[in-house]
Design a protein around this motif. Sequence first.
Motif, short mmCIF file in Angstrom:
data_model
loop_
_atom_site.label_atom_id
_atom_site.label_comp_id
_atom_site.label_asym_id
_atom_site.label_seq_id
_atom_site.Cartn_x
_atom_site.Cartn_y
_atom_site.Cartn_z
N THR A 42 -9.71 6.34 0.16
CA THR A 42 -9.56 5.13 0.97
C THR A 42 -8.67 5.43 2.17
N ARG A 68 -7.04 3.57 5.89
CA ARG A 68 -6.82 2.33 6.64
C ARG A 68 -6.79 2.66 8.12
N ARG A 101 -0.94 -6.88 -1.87
CA ARG A 101 -1.08 -5.42 -1.94
C ARG A 101 -1.74 -4.85 -0.69
N SER A 102 -2.40 -5.69 0.08
CA SER A 102 -3.07 -5.23 1.29
C SER A 102 -2.11 -5.13 2.48
N HIS A 103 -0.85 -5.50 2.31
CA HIS A 103 0.10 -5.46 3.42
C HIS A 103 0.27 -4.02 3.90
N ARG A 104 0.30 -3.84 5.22
CA ARG A 104 0.32 -2.48 5.78
C ARG A 104 1.62 -1.74 5.50
N ASP A 162 -7.06 3.12 -5.04
CA ASP A 162 -7.73 4.32 -5.56
C ASP A 162 -7.71 4.32 -7.09
N GLY A 165 2.29 -2.56 1.04
CA GLY A 165 1.18 -2.21 0.18
C GLY A 165 0.73 -0.77 0.41
N THR A 166 0.27 -0.11 -0.64
CA THR A 166 -0.24 1.26 -0.54
C THR A 166 -1.66 1.32 -1.09
N LEU A 167 -2.46 2.21 -0.54
CA LEU A 167 -3.85 2.33 -0.97
C LEU A 167 -4.00 3.13 -2.25
N GLU A 168 -2.91 3.79 -2.69
CA GLU A 168 -3.00 4.54 -3.94
C GLU A 168 -3.35 3.64 -5.12
N SER A 169 -2.85 2.41 -5.10
CA SER A 169 -3.17 1.49 -6.19
C SER A 169 -4.64 1.09 -6.16
#
Length: 277
Positions: A115, A117, A89-92, A101, A95-99
């Motif tokens: 959050t 990046r 999930r950390s892949h740029r 949040d 992956g998205t930071l919404e998850s």
Amino acid sequence: MRTKRVASYRHAQRNPFFREPSSTQRARWIWRIGIVLLLTSGVCVLLFVPRSMYSTRYELPEGNDELTTLVRETTDAWLASKIFFLIPRSHRVFGTLESLDKALMDTERFHAVKTVRRKGVISIQYDQRITRYYALHKDVLYELDRNGRIIGAVEDVERIQLTVAGVFAQFPTLELPDSFDMTQAVTALSVEQLDVALSAIEQLRQQTLLTPTRAELTDDSTRLNIYTDAGLALYFSLDRDLDAQLYKLVVLINKQLVDLSELTYIDLRYENRLYYH
């Protein structure tokens, strides 16, 4: 005999099951297979080769140990999870930071989470939600939960420690009128009224630059007074829409219609009117 062979050949040409692939069809299939192989190779390289595409570092603001530990544990669990059991999930890219949040908000300990990046490092900012607060009644300090249930009285030594630690500066004390019956805390003041009072404090901190230092409930069960560090009193109505009252305050501040430093109070309780002095 020749006629029969010609007829059979024409029948085979019209029948797709007997038709031999032409050079054009072969070229199309080769082109399609090449594109699929190229895309598959690109995805594999993107996923597994450049380790810089994975964000495994994060930064947290300074805070109390319990909350910082909660954020760290939640973020570590999010970093260890996968998309489709394969992609971190950390892949740029994938992956998205919404998850992240959502995972932090699901803990119900935060009023807001943001959050960001930057160069592979995830910066986490959060506004703590009030889950426990302190109420002052007849010079006795009580600790209450979000639903108004009394956890216990705070001793003088602990009260001094909380003051030194800056707890009251972060979450204002809720002052109760003398007529308030602490033995019937939940029934004397409804859960909805308590929630509106705490939400007013939280949103005031979030939407404006004002810093509330204490909040006061009066013998009028529909009224809430919040006092800021600048000596400004804000009057709210607990039985009117809180967002509408805050909107009037935000507009007054943003449009700089008055100099707040010269005011002693702003009354937001009335629907179509705004009083200040």
